[in-house]
Design a protein around this motif. Structure first.
Motif, PDB file in Angstrom:
ATOM      1  N   UNK A 181       5.405   9.108  -1.266  1.00 58.80           N
ATOM      2  CA  UNK A 181       5.490   7.742  -0.735  1.00 58.80           C
ATOM      3  C   UNK A 181       6.527   6.934  -1.482  1.00 58.80           C
ATOM      4  N   UNK A 182       6.554   7.097  -2.819  1.00 56.80           N
ATOM      5  CA  UNK A 182       7.537   6.365  -3.613  1.00 56.80           C
ATOM      6  C   UNK A 182       8.960   6.783  -3.255  1.00 56.80           C
ATOM      7  N   UNK A 183       9.172   8.089  -3.059  1.00 53.82           N
ATOM      8  CA  UNK A 183      10.507   8.566  -2.679  1.00 53.82           C
ATOM      9  C   UNK A 183      10.917   8.034  -1.310  1.00 53.82           C
ATOM     10  N   UNK A 184       9.940   7.979  -0.386  1.00 54.46           N
ATOM     11  CA  UNK A 184      10.260   7.430   0.943  1.00 54.46           C
ATOM     12  C   UNK A 184      10.604   5.953   0.853  1.00 54.46           C
ATOM     13  N   UNK A 185       9.919   5.216   0.012  1.00 54.09           N
ATOM     14  CA  UNK A 185      10.243   3.796  -0.172  1.00 54.09           C
ATOM     15  C   UNK A 185      11.633   3.623  -0.772  1.00 54.09           C
ATOM     16  N   UNK A 186      11.997   4.470  -1.746  1.00 53.09           N
ATOM     17  CA  UNK A 186      13.344   4.404  -2.320  1.00 53.09           C
ATOM     18  C   UNK A 186      14.414   4.693  -1.251  1.00 53.09           C
ATOM     19  N   UNK A 187      14.152   5.708  -0.420  1.00 53.78           N
ATOM     20  CA  UNK A 187      15.114   6.016   0.651  1.00 53.78           C
ATOM     21  C   UNK A 187      15.239   4.869   1.638  1.00 53.78           C
ATOM     22  N   UNK A 188      14.094   4.204   1.945  1.00 53.61           N
ATOM     23  CA  UNK A 188      14.144   3.059   2.852  1.00 53.61           C
ATOM     24  C   UNK A 188      14.972   1.937   2.247  1.00 53.61           C
ATOM     25  N   UNK A 189      14.811   1.704   0.940  1.00 57.01           N
ATOM     26  CA  UNK A 189      15.577   0.641   0.293  1.00 57.01           C
ATOM     27  C   UNK A 189      17.069   0.972   0.242  1.00 57.01           C
ATOM     28  N   UNK A 190      17.383   2.267   0.029  1.00 61.00           N
ATOM     29  CA  UNK A 190      18.801   2.658  -0.072  1.00 61.00           C
ATOM     30  C   UNK A 190      19.416   3.011   1.262  1.00 61.00           C
ATOM     31  N   UNK A 191      18.623   3.023   2.329  1.00 60.74           N
ATOM     32  CA  UNK A 191      19.106   3.400   3.659  1.00 60.74           C
ATOM     33  C   UNK A 191      19.796   4.759   3.620  1.00 60.74           C
ATOM     34  N   UNK A 192      19.186   5.723   2.937  1.00 60.08           N
ATOM     35  CA  UNK A 192      19.758   7.043   2.757  1.00 60.08           C
ATOM     36  C   UNK A 192      19.180   8.007   3.783  1.00 60.08           C
ATOM     37  N   UNK A 193      20.020   8.984   4.209  1.00 57.41           N
ATOM     38  CA  UNK A 193      19.573  10.038   5.125  1.00 57.41           C
ATOM     39  C   UNK A 193      19.196  11.306   4.376  1.00 57.41           C
ATOM     40  N   UNK A 194      18.957  11.191   3.080  1.00 62.26           N
ATOM     41  CA  UNK A 194      18.634  12.350   2.229  1.00 62.26           C
ATOM     42  C   UNK A 194      17.202  12.196   1.710  1.00 62.26           C
ATOM     43  N   UNK A 195      16.383  13.229   1.932  1.00 64.31           N
ATOM     44  CA  UNK A 195      15.005  13.259   1.430  1.00 64.31           C
ATOM     45  C   UNK A 195      14.984  14.169   0.200  1.00 64.31           C
ATOM     46  N   UNK A 196      14.894  13.540  -0.990  1.00 68.31           N
ATOM     47  CA  UNK A 196      14.961  14.269  -2.254  1.00 68.31           C
ATOM     48  C   UNK A 196      13.584  14.236  -2.920  1.00 68.31           C
ATOM     49  N   UNK A 197      12.905  15.382  -2.839  1.00 68.46           N
ATOM     50  CA  UNK A 197      11.589  15.520  -3.511  1.00 68.46           C
ATOM     51  C   UNK A 197      11.668  16.547  -4.630  1.00 68.46           C
ATOM     52  N   UNK A 198      12.838  16.708  -5.236  1.00 66.23           N
ATOM     53  CA  UNK A 198      13.035  17.694  -6.300  1.00 66.23           C
ATOM     54  C   UNK A 198      12.178  17.345  -7.519  1.00 66.23           C
ATOM     55  N   UNK A 199      11.562  18.397  -8.048  1.00 68.61           N
ATOM     56  CA  UNK A 199      10.750  18.222  -9.241  1.00 68.61           C
ATOM     57  C   UNK A 199       9.368  17.671  -8.993  1.00 68.61           C
ATOM     58  N   UNK A 200       9.030  17.397  -7.757  1.00 66.09           N
ATOM     59  CA  UNK A 200       7.711  16.856  -7.435  1.00 66.09           C
ATOM     60  C   UNK A 200       6.845  17.976  -6.874  1.00 66.09           C
ATOM     61  N   UNK A 201       5.649  18.108  -7.438  1.00 68.90           N
ATOM     62  CA  UNK A 201       4.743  19.162  -7.009  1.00 68.90           C
ATOM     63  C   UNK A 201       4.113  18.790  -5.681  1.00 68.90           C
ATOM     64  N   UNK A 202       4.272  19.681  -4.695  1.00 70.58           N
ATOM     65  CA  UNK A 202       3.764  19.421  -3.355  1.00 70.58           C
ATOM     66  C   UNK A 202       2.619  20.369  -3.057  1.00 70.58           C
ATOM     67  N   UNK A 203       1.484  19.768  -2.649  1.00 68.86           N
ATOM     68  CA  UNK A 203       0.321  20.567  -2.299  1.00 68.86           C
ATOM     69  C   UNK A 203       0.468  21.143  -0.896  1.00 68.86           C
ATOM     70  N   UNK A 204      -0.461  22.026  -0.543  1.00 75.20           N
ATOM     71  CA  UNK A 204      -0.423  22.627   0.784  1.00 75.20           C
ATOM     72  C   UNK A 204      -0.644  21.573   1.858  1.00 75.20           C
ATOM     73  N   UNK A 205      -1.562  20.632   1.627  1.00 74.00           N
ATOM     74  CA  UNK A 205      -1.815  19.570   2.604  1.00 74.00           C
ATOM     75  C   UNK A 205      -0.583  18.690   2.797  1.00 74.00           C
TER      76      UNK A 205
END
Length: 572
Positions: free
Chosen positions: A24-48
């Motif tokens: 959610x925080x990364x999506x908010x940063x992208x919204x603020x920067x108006x970026x077309x790049x989704x960067x979730x590097x280094x963040x642990x993602x669960x199966x859900x």
């Protein structure tokens, strides 16, 4: 961006999954920067979280780059996430670096490459795709069927000799991959040779990285040379494609120009045909006017001939009257001779009577002497009068002869002039008709010749255009020189067409000037004919006046003769 965040939150809510704060925080940063790049590097993602992201990716998003490096994806989470990208058409770059993907990940990646039609770059560094040969062969099958991927990073994936052979087989069928990174694997000598054989057949890979694979230096140099050759080939193909595009554009522009020139030429031909039609109509109108003028001149000449016939009839009447006057004069002379003879006979008789009566009239001599003297005086006076009348009659005869001779001379001159004028007018009319017919025939011939020449020129130009198009389509390699030749030919054709048009226009102008000059000459000749006709009319009026004077003089002479006859009768 906001829509993707809302979709993510909505799907989390629908699935009963708690949204990850890092996502959610990364999506908010992208919204603020108006970026077309989704960067979730280094963040642990669960199966859900991966399942929610997969469902979000199934609807086209605004993201073109997805960075998921070092996210510690599990086998199940990677399968779910990559399955969501099967039908996505917006993601161009996918980074899965350092996620320890194994056999299940390799199989899903093969399916992703086989189904996805938008992915251009795939980063799989620091995974374990080459450990399981069957799974890596499925990955290579997906790579072989892919037609969009251009960059693939497989460094540090434990790819062995068998994996290299599978990858080489896939590269033989793939035609879009340009950059391949295979550093720090375990390909070995045989794998290097297999890749070399594949690269020698495949011409698409232009950059190949093989450091740390235990491949001999000569094989590495051969692979680098093959990659260099492929790079040069791709560069030349791009240049040729660019040049062909430029040439196609130039050919299209030439076609457009030629079509425009053809249309403009047809328009000029139509305009010239219209001008020629208008000139023909104007010349026909002028010819009709000239024909009307000629008809008027003919009617005037006919009227003049009628007037001349009338004058000739009047002259014949005057000659008849002169003949009658001559007969009257001869009769008067005969009567005078008879009177003289009678007088001489009477005198002789009187003298005989006097001789016979001398004896009887001695006493009357004195009385009659006076009467004799008076009679003698009267006789002398009558003789003087007769002499004067004879002199007047002689003078009248002289005047009549002179006037008749002058009239005959004038009549002959007028007849000669009329004949010459008739011949001139007739010759002028014939010359005008012949000249007009020749001019019309010449103009028609020139028009037909010009039309035929233009049509032949159009056909020639059309043939040249078709020939140029065929030559351009057959020989694209030498299209630059052919284009220069076509431009030179087009310039010559333009210059030639312009020269022909200028010459044709100048010829038409000269013809129009000649027609105008001929019309002016005809008008001048008509004015001269009018002037000569007016002069003839003045002369005929003057001759009629002179004839009237001669008639009056003849009437006076007749009156004087009648008076002399009356006096002679009284004296007798």
């Amino acid at each position: 961006m906001e829509e993707f965040r809302r979709t993510y939150l909505r799907l989390c809510k629908e699935g009963g999954v708690a949204p990850q704060e890092s996502v959610v925080a990364q999506l908010q940063e992208n919204r603020a920067a108006h970026s077309s790049r989704l960067d979730l590097s280094g963040k642990s993602l669960s199966v859900d979280t991966c399942s929610v992201l997969a469902r979000s990716f199934q609807t086209d998003t605004i993201f073109t780059e997805v960075w998921l490096s070092d996210c510690m994806l599990s086998e199940e989470g990677a399968k779910v996430l990559l399955t969501g990208l099967f039908g996505n058409t917006t993601v161009k770059i996918l980074d899965l670096k350092g996620n320890n993907l194994r056999s299940g990940g390799a199989e899903v990646l093969g399916k992703l490459l086989a189904r996805n039609q938008s992915l251009r770059r795939l980063v799989l560094e620091w995974n374990a795709l080459g450990v399981w040969d069957e799974a890596f062969s499925l990955f290579c099958e997906g790579l072989a069927s892919n037609s969009m991927l251009t960059q693939l990073d497989l460094s540090n994936n434990q790819i062995n000799q068998h994996g290299a052979s599978e990858l080489a087989l896939a590269l033989k069928h793939n035609t879009t991959l340009e950059v391949l990174d295979l550093r720090w694997n375990n390909i070995g000598l045989l794998g290097g040779r297999t890749l070399l054989e594949a690269f020698q057949k495949s011409k698409c890979v232009v950059q190949l990285k093989l450091a740390g694979n235990n491949i001999p230096s000569d094989t590495l140099k051969a692979l680098e040379q093959t990659a260099g050759h492929n790079s040069d080939r791709q560069h030349t193909l791009r240049e040729s494609h660019r040049k062909t595009q430029v040439l196609c554009k130039e050919i299209q522009t030439l076609k457009d120009k030629k079509s425009n020139q053809y249309l403009s030429l047809m328009e000029t031909i139509d305009r010239q045909q219209g001008e020629i039609g208008r000139s023909n109509r104007s010349t026909s109108i002028q010819i009709g006017q000239l024909q009307e003028a000629l008809n008027e001149r003919k009617s005037a000449v006919n009227s003049l001939t009628a007037k001349l016939q009338m004058t000739e009839a009047a002259l014949a009447l005057s000659e008849q009257k002169n003949h009658n006057m001559k007969e009257l004069l001869t009769r008067v002379k005969a009567e005078k001779e008879e009177q003289r003879e009678q007088q001489s006979k009477e005198r002789k008789k009187e003298q005989e009577d006097c001789v016979q009566r001398e004896s009887k009239l001695l006493r009357e001599i004195q009385n009659l002497s006076e009467t004799n003297m008076q009679l003698r005086n009267k006789v002398e006076e009558m003789e003087r009068r007769s002499k004067s009348q004879q002199n007047q009659i002689f003078e009248l005869k002289q005047e009549l002869t002179n006037s008749t001779a002058e009239l005959k001379l004038r009549l002959s001159q007028t007849e000669d002039r009329l004949e010459t004028e008739k011949r001139r007018s007739k010759q002028a009319l014939e010359d005008m008709d012949s000249l007009r017919q020749k001019e019309v025939e010449h103009v028609n011939r020139n028009l037909e010749v010009s039309e035929r020449a233009l049509q032949e020129r159009i056909f020639k130009l059309e043939g040249q255009r078709i020939q140029l198009e065929e030559e351009l389509s057959k020989a694209k390699a030498v299209c630059v020189t052919e284009r220069a030749q076509a431009e030179e030919e087009l310039g010559r054709v333009r210059a030639q067409v312009r020269l022909e048009e200028q010459e044709r226009v100048s010829a038409l102008e000269e013809k129009l000037r000649s027609v105008r000059s001929s019309l002016q000459e005809v008008q001048l000749h008509c004015s001269q004919q009018k002037q000569t006709i007016s002069e003839l009319q003045a002369k005929t009026s003057q001759q009629s006046i002179e004839m009237d004077g001669l008639r009056r003089r003849i009437e006076e002479l007749q009156q004087n003769q009648q008076a002399g006859c009356v006096v002679a009768g009284a004296v007798g």
